[in-house]
Design an enzyme around this catalytic site. Structure first.
Site, PDB file in Angstrom:
ATOM      1  N   LYS A  93       0.861  -1.182   0.000  1.00 17.01           N
ATOM      2  CA  LYS A  93       0.000   0.000   0.000  1.00 17.01           C
ATOM      3  C   LYS A  93       0.889   1.220   0.000  1.00 17.01           C
ATOM      4  O   LYS A  93       1.827   1.312   0.806  1.00 17.01           O
ATOM      5  CB  LYS A  93      -0.884  -0.026   1.270  1.00 17.01           C
ATOM      6  CG  LYS A  93      -1.821   1.152   1.392  1.00 17.01           C
ATOM      7  CD  LYS A  93      -3.160   0.855   0.748  1.00 17.01           C
ATOM      8  CE  LYS A  93      -3.953   2.113   0.449  1.00 17.01           C
ATOM      9  NZ  LYS A  93      -3.579   2.809  -0.803  1.00 17.01           N
ATOM     10  N   GLN A 114       7.328   3.829   3.758  1.00 18.01           N
ATOM     11  CA  GLN A 114       5.928   3.423   3.816  1.00 18.01           C
ATOM     12  C   GLN A 114       5.733   2.142   4.633  1.00 18.01           C
ATOM     13  O   GLN A 114       4.719   1.976   5.302  1.00 18.01           O
ATOM     14  CB  GLN A 114       5.432   3.213   2.382  1.00 18.01           C
ATOM     15  CG  GLN A 114       3.940   3.186   2.221  1.00 18.01           C
ATOM     16  CD  GLN A 114       3.315   4.580   2.191  1.00 18.01           C
ATOM     17  OE1 GLN A 114       3.839   5.465   1.543  1.00 18.01           O
ATOM     18  NE2 GLN A 114       2.222   4.765   2.896  1.00 18.01           N
ATOM     19  N   LYS A 117       5.650   3.281   8.290  1.00 16.87           N
ATOM     20  CA  LYS A 117       4.492   4.157   8.487  1.00 16.87           C
ATOM     21  C   LYS A 117       3.218   3.322   8.570  1.00 16.87           C
ATOM     22  O   LYS A 117       2.396   3.481   9.462  1.00 16.87           O
ATOM     23  CB  LYS A 117       4.414   5.122   7.311  1.00 16.87           C
ATOM     24  CG  LYS A 117       3.231   6.062   7.351  1.00 16.87           C
ATOM     25  CD  LYS A 117       3.064   6.819   6.049  1.00 16.87           C
ATOM     26  CE  LYS A 117       4.369   7.442   5.601  1.00 16.87           C
ATOM     27  NZ  LYS A 117       4.175   8.495   4.602  1.00 16.87           N
ATOM     28  N   LYS A 129       5.329   1.698  -3.186  1.00 18.30           N
ATOM     29  CA  LYS A 129       5.227   3.058  -3.726  1.00 18.30           C
ATOM     30  C   LYS A 129       5.482   2.990  -5.222  1.00 18.30           C
ATOM     31  O   LYS A 129       6.114   2.044  -5.705  1.00 18.30           O
ATOM     32  CB  LYS A 129       6.269   3.956  -3.056  1.00 18.30           C
ATOM     33  CG  LYS A 129       5.980   5.438  -3.156  1.00 18.30           C
ATOM     34  CD  LYS A 129       5.039   5.942  -2.079  1.00 18.30           C
ATOM     35  CE  LYS A 129       4.639   7.378  -2.322  1.00 18.30           C
ATOM     36  NZ  LYS A 129       3.873   7.960  -1.214  1.00 18.30           N
ATOM     37  N   GLY A 168      -2.742   8.297  -4.175  1.00 21.15           N
ATOM     38  CA  GLY A 168      -2.096   9.494  -4.723  1.00 21.15           C
ATOM     39  C   GLY A 168      -0.842   9.881  -3.959  1.00 21.15           C
ATOM     40  O   GLY A 168      -0.525   9.313  -2.915  1.00 21.15           O
ATOM     41  N   ASP A 169      -0.125  10.827  -4.510  1.00 22.58           N
ATOM     42  CA  ASP A 169       1.027  11.461  -3.858  1.00 22.58           C
ATOM     43  C   ASP A 169       1.255  12.753  -4.661  1.00 22.58           C
ATOM     44  O   ASP A 169       0.323  13.228  -5.323  1.00 22.58           O
ATOM     45  CB  ASP A 169       2.255  10.531  -3.891  1.00 22.58           C
ATOM     46  CG  ASP A 169       3.424  11.033  -3.028  1.00 22.58           C
ATOM     47  OD1 ASP A 169       3.358  10.859  -1.803  1.00 22.58           O
ATOM     48  OD2 ASP A 169       4.382  11.617  -3.563  1.00 22.58           O
ATOM     49  N   THR A 213      -4.293  13.486   5.396  1.00 24.71           N
ATOM     50  CA  THR A 213      -2.871  13.608   5.748  1.00 24.71           C
ATOM     51  C   THR A 213      -2.635  14.912   6.522  1.00 24.71           C
ATOM     52  O   THR A 213      -1.973  14.924   7.567  1.00 24.71           O
ATOM     53  CB  THR A 213      -1.989  13.543   4.489  1.00 24.71           C
ATOM     54  OG1 THR A 213      -2.369  12.392   3.737  1.00 24.71           O
ATOM     55  CG2 THR A 213      -0.526  13.460   4.849  1.00 24.71           C
ATOM     56  N   ASN A 244      -2.033  19.088  -1.553  1.00 22.86           N
ATOM     57  CA  ASN A 244      -3.049  18.410  -0.759  1.00 22.86           C
ATOM     58  C   ASN A 244      -2.719  18.422   0.733  1.00 22.86           C
ATOM     59  O   ASN A 244      -3.549  18.801   1.561  1.00 22.86           O
ATOM     60  CB  ASN A 244      -3.197  16.971  -1.272  1.00 22.86           C
ATOM     61  CG  ASN A 244      -4.085  16.140  -0.381  1.00 22.86           C
ATOM     62  OD1 ASN A 244      -3.607  15.441   0.504  1.00 22.86           O
ATOM     63  ND2 ASN A 244      -5.384  16.239  -0.564  1.00 22.86           N
ATOM     64  N   SER A 379      -6.824   5.787   3.945  1.00 24.65           N
ATOM     65  CA  SER A 379      -6.922   4.909   2.774  1.00 24.65           C
ATOM     66  C   SER A 379      -7.336   3.506   3.210  1.00 24.65           C
ATOM     67  O   SER A 379      -8.145   2.845   2.554  1.00 24.65           O
ATOM     68  CB  SER A 379      -5.571   4.827   2.059  1.00 24.65           C
ATOM     69  OG  SER A 379      -5.421   5.905   1.183  1.00 24.65           O
TER      70      SER A 379
HETATM   71  P1  NDP Z   1       0.863  17.856  -4.095  1.00 23.93           P
HETATM   72  O1  NDP Z   1       1.307  17.549  -5.459  1.00 23.93           O
HETATM   73  O2  NDP Z   1      -0.577  18.054  -3.836  1.00 23.93           O
HETATM   74  O3  NDP Z   1       1.619  19.171  -3.547  1.00 23.93           O
HETATM   75  C1  NDP Z   1       3.001  19.239  -3.482  1.00 23.93           C
HETATM   76  C2  NDP Z   1       3.388  20.638  -3.022  1.00 23.93           C
HETATM   77  O4  NDP Z   1       4.795  20.657  -2.790  1.00 23.93           O
HETATM   78  C3  NDP Z   1       3.110  21.700  -4.061  1.00 23.93           C
HETATM   79  O5  NDP Z   1       2.864  22.905  -3.420  1.00 23.93           O
HETATM   80  C4  NDP Z   1       4.428  21.758  -4.836  1.00 23.93           C
HETATM   81  O6  NDP Z   1       4.662  22.990  -5.498  1.00 23.93           O
HETATM   82  C5  NDP Z   1       5.429  21.549  -3.725  1.00 23.93           C
HETATM   83  N1  NDP Z   1       6.633  20.891  -4.280  1.00 23.93           N
HETATM   84  C6  NDP Z   1       6.690  19.702  -4.909  1.00 23.93           C
HETATM   85  N2  NDP Z   1       7.942  19.432  -5.302  1.00 23.93           N
HETATM   86  C7  NDP Z   1       8.677  20.469  -4.909  1.00 23.93           C
HETATM   87  C8  NDP Z   1      10.054  20.794  -5.025  1.00 23.93           C
HETATM   88  N3  NDP Z   1      10.911  19.968  -5.635  1.00 23.93           N
HETATM   89  N4  NDP Z   1      10.457  21.957  -4.481  1.00 23.93           N
HETATM   90  C9  NDP Z   1       9.585  22.787  -3.854  1.00 23.93           C
HETATM   91  N5  NDP Z   1       8.281  22.538  -3.721  1.00 23.93           N
HETATM   92  C10 NDP Z   1       7.833  21.409  -4.241  1.00 23.93           C
HETATM   93  O7  NDP Z   1       1.463  16.698  -3.163  1.00 23.93           O
HETATM   94  P2  NDP Z   1       0.995  16.247  -1.706  1.00 23.93           P
HETATM   95  O8  NDP Z   1       0.530  17.409  -0.927  1.00 23.93           O
HETATM   96  O9  NDP Z   1       0.116  15.068  -1.857  1.00 23.93           O
HETATM   97  O10 NDP Z   1       2.370  15.690  -1.098  1.00 23.93           O
HETATM   98  C11 NDP Z   1       3.287  16.530  -0.400  1.00 23.93           C
HETATM   99  C12 NDP Z   1       4.226  15.679   0.428  1.00 23.93           C
HETATM  100  O11 NDP Z   1       3.465  14.902   1.368  1.00 23.93           O
HETATM  101  C13 NDP Z   1       5.065  14.656  -0.350  1.00 23.93           C
HETATM  102  O12 NDP Z   1       6.307  14.493   0.302  1.00 23.93           O
HETATM  103  C14 NDP Z   1       4.249  13.375  -0.217  1.00 23.93           C
HETATM  104  O13 NDP Z   1       5.052  12.220  -0.381  1.00 23.93           O
HETATM  105  C15 NDP Z   1       3.777  13.527   1.224  1.00 23.93           C
HETATM  106  N6  NDP Z   1       2.612  12.729   1.588  1.00 23.93           N
HETATM  107  C16 NDP Z   1       1.432  12.845   0.891  1.00 23.93           C
HETATM  108  C17 NDP Z   1       0.334  12.107   1.274  1.00 23.93           C
HETATM  109  C18 NDP Z   1      -1.002  12.293   0.644  1.00 23.93           C
HETATM  110  O14 NDP Z   1      -1.963  11.728   1.149  1.00 23.93           O
HETATM  111  N7  NDP Z   1      -1.132  13.081  -0.410  1.00 23.93           N
HETATM  112  C19 NDP Z   1       0.422  11.121   2.370  1.00 23.93           C
HETATM  113  C20 NDP Z   1       1.674  11.136   3.085  1.00 23.93           C
HETATM  114  C21 NDP Z   1       2.718  11.901   2.672  1.00 23.93           C
HETATM  115  P3  NDP Z   1       4.510  23.076  -7.092  1.00 23.93           P
HETATM  116  O15 NDP Z   1       3.048  22.995  -7.353  1.00 23.93           O
HETATM  117  O16 NDP Z   1       5.125  24.372  -7.452  1.00 23.93           O
HETATM  118  O17 NDP Z   1       5.255  21.893  -7.642  1.00 23.93           O
END
Ligand code: NDP
Length: 447
Positions: A93, A114, A117, A129, A168-169, A213, A244, A379
């Site tokens: 997962k 993961q 976690k 993943k 998603g991620d 999250t 997100n 999830s």
């Molecule tokens: P999103 O794609 O919704 O958002 C990512 C955010 O981070 C955007 O604001 C993006 O900006 C910014 N970002 C991405 N890459 C970079 C970079 N290289 N440098 C600077 N800013 C960056 O992703 P999520 O919110 O889903 O995920 C964010 C983090 O949380 C990740 O590490 C993910 O693995 C982790 N996570 C997510 C979960 C989930 O349920 N979604 C669960 C657990 C962990 P821009 O739009 O400009 O790229």
């Protein structure tokens, strides 16, 4: 890196040798192994059965070509990945990430994290993943759909509700999950709702999955504040990212009485002292898919291009964007400005030196594998609802999430105490997550 136990150094050397160039994976393994130093002597049966070495080697790694046609008729080629890391506790997962930086080392670091976690959630889910180096930014709706359909045309043969359940991620939200699920359903001729999570509410999704999250992170941070006899009321909070995780972390902070003064995207950060307007932020990021600089233009607040968001003074910092976004310089700025709590919403957003600086300064620090586990936990609740053909209310799902996050906090805090490191949530999370998986692996034999 801290000195490793003599039994662990060869394990780490093998990881370096077998996975050359995968520095994010090396970093994730090193962080867990450091925490396992005291476990080696206490539980010699793990070393005897090579459990630690085994847990560092994925059960299966799949790499595939993803051809798709862009709007001009040109054929584009991306690379797809799914790393099925460990299934001792349940089906693999973990999310799918679509971002140009994705390569095997990123997918492996995320899959490795993961495993532990998912164990911490107490739910029956293994770790995996996946993703692709496809960049959804700037692509038309039709291009995103064609890419997702091509990606699933290969992935479908590897997944299933009892085998491997992606979600998603970064770069993969409800829209992409919809196209992926549609193609899976078409190819298999089955409405197997439990094969993917993060689905829309009208087609098998769970209430609170979108928020989970971010909300879960803030529930965890609230426990950390409670241990310091305080709460979010009146606190200045900085949340990096505006995706997100960041948006719903900010929403829960505001509900608990805190003020989110800064958020960011990969272009820069904004500071809005009166508190970020989240309706505006959701419109911008979830509907218009615009840049955060547009928020500053609309609201007349400060926008800093390419600066460090960690320079903004705050009492609670929630890194919610991406890996290694908070380094030792960022940590020093936070410490200087009196930060009390740092809880990771993203996966591995703090560099090893950043983490060391915060911990040495006595800042309460929670690693992502514990603090952001609310997403995967919800999830698993989505899978539970799919299996029983039920759907819960928002309030019920949020209550379950809250209980789970309190449970994870309790497990981390208690384990840290048991191993003589009270308040060390990094050690607590790594040891508790690992021992749960290791005990199951021992029971299942050499497989
Ligand atoms: P999103 O794609 O919704 O958002 C990512 C955010 O981070 C955007 O604001 C993006 O900006 C910014 N970002 C991405 N890459 C970079 C970079 N290289 N440098 C600077 N800013 C960056 O992703 P999520 O919110 O889903 O995920 C964010 C983090 O949380 C990740 O590490 C993910 O693995 C982790 N996570 C997510 C979960 C989930 O349920 N979604 C669960 C657990 C962990 P821009 O739009 O400009 O790229």
């Amino acid at each position: 890196m801290e000195q490793l136990h003599p039994a662990l150094q060869p394990v780490y050397d093998t990881v370096l040798h077998r996975n050359p160039g995968e520095r994010e994976f090396h970093q994730a393994v090193a962080e867990v192994l450091e925490s396992l130093n005291p476990v080696v002597d206490k539980r010699p049966e793990y070393a005897q059965a090579s459990i630690i070495e085994r847990v560092c080697e994925p059960e299966r790694q799949i790499i595939f070509r993803v051809p798709w046609q862009d709007d001009s008729g040109r054929v584009q080629i991306n690379r797809g990945f799914r790393v099925e890391f460990n299934s001792a506790l349940g089906p693999y997962k973990g999310g799918l990430r679509f971002h140009p930086s994705v390569y095997l080392g990123i997918v492996k670091f995320l899959g490795f994290e993961q495993i532990f976690k998912n164990a911490l959630t107490g739910m029956p889910i293994g770790g995996g993943k996946g993703g692709s180096d496809f960049d959804p930014k700037g692509k038309s709706e039709a291009e995103v759909m064609r890419f997702c359909q091509s990606f699933m045309t290969e992935l479908y043969r590897h997944i299933g509700e009892y085998t491997d359940v992606p979600a998603g991620d970064i770069g993969v939200s409800g829209r992409e999950i919809g196209y992926l699920f549609g193609q899976y359903k078409r190819i298999t001729n089955r409405y197997e709702a439990g094969v993917l999570t993060g689905k829309g509410l009208s087609w098998g999704g769970s209430q609170v999955r979108t928020e989970a999250t971010g909300y879960g992170l803030v529930f965890f941070a609230a426990e950390m504040l409670a241990a310091k006899h305080t709460n979010f009321e009146g606190k200045q909070v900085v949340v990096s990212g505006s995706g997100n995780v960041a948006i719903y972390a900010a929403e829960k902070v505001a509900q608990l009485g805190g003020t989110v003064v800064a958020m960011s995207d990969s272009g820069g950060y904004i500071v809005d002292e009166s508190g970020i307007d989240l309706d505006e932020m959701k419109q911008l990021k979830e509907v218009r898919r615009g840049r955060i600089s547009e928020y500053a233009e609309a609201r007349g607040c400060t926008y800093v291009e390419a600066g460090s968001i960690w320079d903004v003074p705050c009492e609670v910092a929630l890194p919610c964007a991406t890996q290694n976004e908070l380094d030792e310089k960022g940590a020093a700025a936070l410490i200087k400005n009196g930060v009390q709590v740092v809880a990771e919403g993203a996966n591995m957003p703090t560099t090893p030196k950043g983490t060391a600086a915060l911990r040495q300064a006595g800042v309460a620090f929670a690693p992502g594998k514990a603090a952001n586990a609310g997403g995967v936990a919800t999830s698993a609740l989505e899978m539970q609802q799919n299996a029983s053909r039920d759907s819960w209310t928002f309030e019920h799902a949020e209550e379950r999430l809250h209980d789970i996050m309190q449970g994870i906090y309790g497990t981390c805090a208690m384990t840290a105490e048991e191993y003589g490191m009270p308040g060390d949530y990094v050690a607590g999370a790594n040891i508790a997550g690992f021992t749960q998986v290791a005990d199951a692996m021992l029971a299942l034999g050499v497989i």
